[in-house]
Design an enzyme around this catalytic site. Sequence first.
Site, PDB file in Angstrom:
ATOM      1  N   GLU A   1      -7.203   3.358  -5.611  1.00 20.69           N
ATOM      2  CA  GLU A   1      -8.277   3.851  -4.740  1.00 20.69           C
ATOM      3  C   GLU A   1      -8.685   5.211  -4.887  1.00 20.69           C
ATOM      4  OE1 GLU A   1      -8.059   1.979  -0.879  1.00 20.69           O
ATOM      5  OE2 GLU A   1      -8.209  -0.020  -1.779  1.00 20.69           O
TER       6      GLU A   1
ATOM      7  N   CYS B   1     -14.050  10.798   7.101  1.00 19.92           N
ATOM      8  CA  CYS B   1     -12.667  10.065   6.813  1.00 19.92           C
ATOM      9  C   CYS B   1     -12.025   9.446   8.077  1.00 19.92           C
ATOM     10  CB  CYS B   1     -11.716  10.833   5.833  1.00 19.92           C
ATOM     11  SG  CYS B   1     -10.243   9.941   5.471  1.00 19.92           S
ATOM     12  N   ASP B   2     -11.676   8.395   8.050  1.00 14.64           N
ATOM     13  CA  ASP B   2     -10.817   7.980   9.511  1.00 14.64           C
ATOM     14  C   ASP B   2      -9.492   7.663   9.196  1.00 14.64           C
ATOM     15  OD1 ASP B   2     -11.192   5.589   7.877  1.00 14.64           O
ATOM     16  OD2 ASP B   2     -12.142   4.555   9.611  1.00 14.64           O
ATOM     17  N   THR B   3      -8.809   8.009   8.028  1.00 18.06           N
ATOM     18  CA  THR B   3      -7.388   7.825   7.515  1.00 18.06           C
ATOM     19  C   THR B   3      -6.514   9.122   7.967  1.00 18.06           C
ATOM     20  OG1 THR B   3      -8.158   6.274   5.980  1.00 18.06           O
ATOM     21  CG2 THR B   3      -6.040   7.043   5.773  1.00 18.06           C
TER      22      THR B   3
ATOM     23  N   PHE C   1       0.953  -1.278  -0.022  1.00 15.07           N
ATOM     24  CA  PHE C   1       0.170   0.193  -0.020  1.00 15.07           C
ATOM     25  C   PHE C   1       0.896   1.207  -0.097  1.00 15.07           C
ATOM     26  CE2 PHE C   1      -3.613  -2.425   0.414  1.00 15.07           C
ATOM     27  CZ  PHE C   1      -4.755  -1.562   0.444  1.00 15.07           C
TER      28      PHE C   1
ATOM     29  N   HIS D   1      -8.799  -5.942   7.264  1.00 15.69           N
ATOM     30  CA  HIS D   1      -7.536  -5.698   7.706  1.00 15.69           C
ATOM     31  C   HIS D   1      -7.666  -5.065   9.143  1.00 15.69           C
ATOM     32  CE1 HIS D   1      -8.953  -2.146   5.686  1.00 15.69           C
ATOM     33  NE2 HIS D   1      -8.434  -1.480   6.393  1.00 15.69           N
TER      34      HIS D   1
ATOM     35  N   CYS E   1     -15.774  15.677   2.461  1.00  9.90           N
ATOM     36  CA  CYS E   1     -15.907  14.163   2.987  1.00  9.90           C
ATOM     37  C   CYS E   1     -15.563  14.571   4.306  1.00  9.90           C
ATOM     38  CB  CYS E   1     -14.805  13.230   2.259  1.00  9.90           C
ATOM     39  SG  CYS E   1     -14.963  11.686   3.047  1.00  9.90           S
TER      40      CYS E   1
ATOM     41  N   CYS F   1      -5.413  15.396   0.083  1.00 10.29           N
ATOM     42  CA  CYS F   1      -6.855  15.062  -0.539  1.00 10.29           C
ATOM     43  C   CYS F   1      -7.377  16.390  -0.857  1.00 10.29           C
ATOM     44  CB  CYS F   1      -7.454  14.126   0.429  1.00 10.29           C
ATOM     45  SG  CYS F   1      -9.301  13.705   0.003  1.00 10.29           S
TER      46      CYS F   1
END
Length: 218
Positions: free
Chosen positions: A115, A48-50, A24, A212, A45, A30
């Site tokens: 993605e 988002c949790d990233t 990855f 994951h 957005c 973003c």
Amino acid sequence: MYRVKEAFYTLQGEGAQAGRAAVFCRFSKCNLWTGREKDRANAVCDFCDTDFVGTDGQNGGRFDTAETLAAHIRSLWPDAPGAPYVVCTGGEPLLQLDRPLIDALHAAGFEIGVETNGTLAAPEGIDWLCVSPKANAEVVITECDELKLVYPQPLAPPERFLGIRAHHYFLSPMASPSIPEQNADPVKQSNTRKATEYCLAHPQWRLTLQMHKILGID
């Protein structure tokens, strides 16, 4: 220059490629959110949790050339049988992923998955394209390998995106961005039930879970 938050070897956790070994490569930045909590309420957005801010993550950094980044990604793939596969994600990878990097990754032997939120045109040469639309953002990509919709989004019902031609249509239950991964998340539990019910009523759609996170791996 390419800015990468983190890069790591793991198993693909969602969608049609779930369970497949992959490197990855998470790009920084973003176009729908800055990644900073102070801006979440006004973001396009907001769920988002990233963490995609900066270049300080695992194997992250700044890379001057496509060849340098491709070599870095190749160094994370094990010396073992199996076709090398890289997933370019973010943030929004199409802010940075360009044809020189695609060519360099192919030259390094990689199949390339992406993605994206679908708001930017995809360069040619991507081998597997996953589009994940957001409610208040215009999607310009009209064809992809898989469409993965975080569900539910009140302003983004699944039927809104059936005009996007895809080989696979997935619903991914929305989690609460404020609850740590190791804690029980009643919001995600409720949304998983809702997504399950929708898929049963609309069998064109399939449920995908974040394997994951269930396994406790990157």
